[in-house]
Write a protein that holds these residues in place. Structure first.
Motif, PDB file in Angstrom:
ATOM      1  N   PRO A   9       0.798  -1.226   0.000  1.00  0.00           N
ATOM      2  CA  PRO A   9       0.000   0.000   0.000  1.00  0.00           C
ATOM      3  C   PRO A   9       0.828   1.273   0.000  1.00  0.00           C
ATOM      4  N   LEU A  10       2.145   1.143   0.036  1.00  0.00           N
ATOM      5  CA  LEU A  10       3.015   2.300   0.216  1.00  0.00           C
ATOM      6  C   LEU A  10       3.565   2.813  -1.103  1.00  0.00           C
ATOM      7  N   HIS A  11       3.915   4.079  -1.107  1.00  0.00           N
ATOM      8  CA  HIS A  11       4.455   4.702  -2.307  1.00  0.00           C
ATOM      9  C   HIS A  11       5.932   4.353  -2.474  1.00  0.00           C
ATOM     10  N   PRO A  12       6.377   4.015  -3.692  1.00  0.00           N
ATOM     11  CA  PRO A  12       7.823   3.857  -3.905  1.00  0.00           C
ATOM     12  C   PRO A  12       8.513   5.202  -3.720  1.00  0.00           C
ATOM     13  N   THR A  13       9.709   5.177  -3.186  1.00  0.00           N
ATOM     14  CA  THR A  13      10.390   6.431  -2.858  1.00  0.00           C
ATOM     15  C   THR A  13      11.719   6.623  -3.582  1.00  0.00           C
ATOM     16  N   VAL A  14      12.204   5.597  -4.277  1.00  0.00           N
ATOM     17  CA  VAL A  14      13.484   5.748  -4.971  1.00  0.00           C
ATOM     18  C   VAL A  14      13.372   5.248  -6.406  1.00  0.00           C
ATOM     19  N   ARG A  15      14.185   5.846  -7.245  1.00  0.00           N
ATOM     20  CA  ARG A  15      14.386   5.358  -8.604  1.00  0.00           C
ATOM     21  C   ARG A  15      15.888   5.394  -8.874  1.00  0.00           C
ATOM     22  N   LEU A  16      16.430   4.267  -9.276  1.00  0.00           N
ATOM     23  CA  LEU A  16      17.857   4.139  -9.534  1.00  0.00           C
ATOM     24  C   LEU A  16      18.067   3.895 -11.022  1.00  0.00           C
ATOM     25  N   ARG A  17      18.776   4.826 -11.643  1.00  0.00           N
ATOM     26  CA  ARG A  17      19.005   4.731 -13.085  1.00  0.00           C
ATOM     27  C   ARG A  17      20.499   4.688 -13.368  1.00  0.00           C
ATOM     28  N   ALA A  18      20.881   3.762 -14.235  1.00  0.00           N
ATOM     29  CA  ALA A  18      22.293   3.556 -14.546  1.00  0.00           C
ATOM     30  C   ALA A  18      22.594   3.983 -15.979  1.00  0.00           C
ATOM     31  N   ARG A  19      23.733   4.609 -16.148  1.00  0.00           N
ATOM     32  CA  ARG A  19      24.192   5.064 -17.458  1.00  0.00           C
ATOM     33  C   ARG A  19      24.582   3.874 -18.336  1.00  0.00           C
ATOM     34  N   ILE A  20      24.195   3.921 -19.585  1.00  0.00           N
ATOM     35  CA  ILE A  20      24.715   2.973 -20.573  1.00  0.00           C
ATOM     36  C   ILE A  20      26.079   3.490 -21.025  1.00  0.00           C
ATOM     37  N   VAL A  21      27.133   2.750 -20.664  1.00  0.00           N
ATOM     38  CA  VAL A  21      28.492   3.187 -20.952  1.00  0.00           C
ATOM     39  C   VAL A  21      28.955   2.695 -22.320  1.00  0.00           C
ATOM     40  N   GLN A  22      28.559   1.471 -22.668  1.00  0.00           N
ATOM     41  CA  GLN A  22      29.008   0.897 -23.944  1.00  0.00           C
ATOM     42  C   GLN A  22      27.999  -0.128 -24.417  1.00  0.00           C
ATOM     43  N   LYS A  23      27.866  -0.240 -25.769  1.00  0.00           N
ATOM     44  CA  LYS A  23      27.025  -1.259 -26.382  1.00  0.00           C
ATOM     45  C   LYS A  23      27.861  -2.030 -27.396  1.00  0.00           C
ATOM     46  N   ARG A  24      27.579  -3.325 -27.494  1.00  0.00           N
ATOM     47  CA  ARG A  24      28.311  -4.137 -28.466  1.00  0.00           C
ATOM     48  C   ARG A  24      27.456  -5.328 -28.873  1.00  0.00           C
ATOM     49  N   THR A  25      27.876  -5.982 -29.944  1.00  0.00           N
ATOM     50  CA  THR A  25      27.249  -7.226 -30.400  1.00  0.00           C
ATOM     51  C   THR A  25      28.241  -8.356 -30.184  1.00  0.00           C
ATOM     52  N   ILE A  26      27.761  -9.466 -29.623  1.00  0.00           N
ATOM     53  CA  ILE A  26      28.617 -10.633 -29.408  1.00  0.00           C
ATOM     54  C   ILE A  26      28.029 -11.817 -30.161  1.00  0.00           C
ATOM     55  N   GLY A  27      28.860 -12.831 -30.380  1.00  0.00           N
ATOM     56  CA  GLY A  27      28.439 -13.991 -31.151  1.00  0.00           C
ATOM     57  C   GLY A  27      28.148 -15.196 -30.280  1.00  0.00           C
ATOM     58  N   ALA A  28      27.634 -16.230 -30.908  1.00  0.00           N
ATOM     59  CA  ALA A  28      27.337 -17.474 -30.198  1.00  0.00           C
ATOM     60  C   ALA A  28      28.594 -18.004 -29.516  1.00  0.00           C
ATOM     61  N   GLY A  29      28.440 -18.358 -28.229  1.00  0.00           N
ATOM     62  CA  GLY A  29      29.546 -18.911 -27.469  1.00  0.00           C
ATOM     63  C   GLY A  29      30.401 -17.895 -26.753  1.00  0.00           C
ATOM     64  N   ASP A  30      30.217 -16.607 -27.057  1.00  0.00           N
ATOM     65  CA  ASP A  30      31.002 -15.588 -26.357  1.00  0.00           C
ATOM     66  C   ASP A  30      30.564 -15.504 -24.894  1.00  0.00           C
ATOM     67  N   GLY A  31      31.566 -15.360 -24.016  1.00  0.00           N
ATOM     68  CA  GLY A  31      31.277 -15.254 -22.588  1.00  0.00           C
ATOM     69  C   GLY A  31      31.188 -13.810 -22.146  1.00  0.00           C
ATOM     70  N   VAL A  32      30.536 -13.600 -20.994  1.00  0.00           N
ATOM     71  CA  VAL A  32      30.342 -12.258 -20.453  1.00  0.00           C
ATOM     72  C   VAL A  32      30.754 -12.240 -18.981  1.00  0.00           C
ATOM     73  N   GLY A  33      31.605 -11.288 -18.617  1.00  0.00           N
ATOM     74  CA  GLY A  33      31.913 -11.023 -17.227  1.00  0.00           C
ATOM     75  C   GLY A  33      32.938 -11.960 -16.631  1.00  0.00           C
ATOM     76  N   TYR A  34      33.281 -11.668 -15.358  1.00  0.00           N
ATOM     77  CA  TYR A  34      34.260 -12.487 -14.643  1.00  0.00           C
ATOM     78  C   TYR A  34      33.806 -13.938 -14.578  1.00  0.00           C
ATOM     79  N   GLY A  35      34.772 -14.827 -14.845  1.00  0.00           N
ATOM     80  CA  GLY A  35      34.489 -16.254 -14.823  1.00  0.00           C
ATOM     81  C   GLY A  35      33.756 -16.755 -16.042  1.00  0.00           C
ATOM     82  N   LEU A  36      33.358 -15.814 -16.933  1.00  0.00           N
ATOM     83  CA  LEU A  36      32.609 -16.171 -18.155  1.00  0.00           C
ATOM     84  C   LEU A  36      31.458 -17.134 -17.817  1.00  0.00           C
ATOM     85  N   THR A  37      30.728 -16.785 -16.760  1.00  0.00           N
ATOM     86  CA  THR A  37      29.674 -17.672 -16.272  1.00  0.00           C
ATOM     87  C   THR A  37      28.436 -17.675 -17.155  1.00  0.00           C
TER      88      THR A  37
END
Length: 381
Positions: free
Chosen positions: A246-274
């Protein structure tokens, strides 16, 4: 920190040098206080602003709550009370939940703070300070009704009942306790603690009683006693999982898009390529990470961001300063114009983010870091 009208969300990115921006809606916080106050009937509705108003800035939140009607505030530590005092009126009561550590009693009177006395040792220290001051000093007494965390035990209360002179010099302003299971309305522990507060208070000096915090308010009038002390509910967190929030939301968190790219099948993302792409994907790297308080576990259990009506799954592990999301579903025409995405916002609440991270909304709010650009919205909700 910037004061901005509530139209900010439609006006675009207001912090060109920041990786993320946290909008804090002071009007919504005030509206939540008024909503909670209306539910409490004759009970005084206090306001809990510990942990820097749950991470949102007690120096800004405190005055807003006072203007909304709050006359009683709670913090956890002496230093929090000292920081809050200049930002609320001299007549506002500020209770310090952890009470006075040995040797700090004089700081309480110097800054017009009220200790919550949790132990016989704190009672003795406060009585000694009152004797030095030559006058009775106000304080609250906390009793342990079953949570086994803070407060006087049954044995302590029995000693005080048998030897009332141990409380000489204390003007008891409040006898309080805290519910362990208030967010589970069906728990029998709630009624047990309510009844124990009645019984324990009957053996102490007559004073107003307090038991309910945010979730306890929604248990009903039997739990309101003379004072309620909402905290998380002021900041929009759901009081329980039994129905719509019943309560009003009080925060909005917005993040900047720093970079965009295209990756292919099998490419990993991030530490550990999880995470590896099952096919071609368009991805975006955002300027927000766990150093900003956006929890590393937030990538789990459906963690995502939103760009307008497009859901952007988080890919791989959240890094210290960045998070990667899948933007493949976003039309190129929309993505080309986009500068930021919502991490918390109209389509994803603080409680939703907490669920993904395997935690509670309290932790998400209080973890939000100081590195954000912070914008305070001042238009009343």
């Amino acid at each position: 920190m910037t004061d901005l009208p509530s139209s900010l969300s439609a006006a675009g990115w207001a912090a060109p040098g920041a990786g993320a921006m946290l909008e804090i809606d002071l009007g919504a916080i005030a509206a939540n206080y008024r909503l909670l106050n209306a539910r409490t009937g004759q009970a005084t509705c206090a306001a809990v602003v510990k942990a820097d108003a749950y991470g949102l800035g007690a120096h800004r939140v405190g005055p807003v709550l006072e203007r909304a009607g709050a006359k009683v505030f709670f913090v956890a530590h002496l230093e929090e009370g000292m920081r809050l005092r200049p930002h609320v009126s001299a007549t506002a009561a500020i209770f310090v939940l952890h009470g006075p550590m040995p040797g700090t009693e004089a700081e309480f009177t110097r800054h017009a703070l009220l200790p919550v006395l949790n132990s016989m040792e704190q009672i003795a220290g406060w009585c000694g300070h009152a004797a030095q001051m030559g006058r009775p000093l106000p304080a609250a007494l906390q009793v342990d009704t079953g949570m086994s965390r803070f407060g006087l035990s049954d044995a302590d209360v029995a000693v005080l009942a048998a030897r009332p002179a141990l409380l000489d010099g204390i003007g008891t302003q409040l006898v309080m306790s805290h519910l362990a299971c208030a967010d589970t309305p069906a728990s029998p522990a709630n009624a047990m603690q309510r009844d124990r507060l009645h019984a324990m208070a009957a053996r102490l000096p007559a004073a107003p009683l307090a038991l309910a915090a945010s979730s306890g308010i929604f248990l009903g009038v039997d739990y309101h006693f003379n004072l309620v002390r909402p905290g998380a509910a002021l900041y929009g967190l759901a009081p329980n999982a039994d129905g719509p929030n019943p309560l009003h939301p009080t925060v909005r968190l917005r993040a900047r898009i720093v970079q965009k790219r295209t990756i292919g099948a099998g490419d990993g993302v991030g530490y550990g390529l999880t995470w590896r792409a099952p096919g071609p994907r368009r991805i975006a790297t955002l300027g927000i990470g766990y150093a900003d308080g956006f929890l590393r576990q937030g990538a789990n259990n459906g963690g995502c961001a939103w760009l307008d009506a497009y859901r952007l799954p988080i890919l791989g592990r959240i890094s210290m300063d960045s998070t990667t999301v899948d933007v493949s579903a976003v039309p190129e025409s929309v993505l080309d114009q986009a500068t930021h995405v919502d991490m918390i916002g109209p389509r994803r609440s603080v409680d939703d983010v907490a669920h993904s991270a395997g935690t509670i909304g309290y932790e998400v709010l209080t973890a939000l870091g100081a590195r954000f650009h912070r914008a305070y919205l001042t238009q009343a909700a």
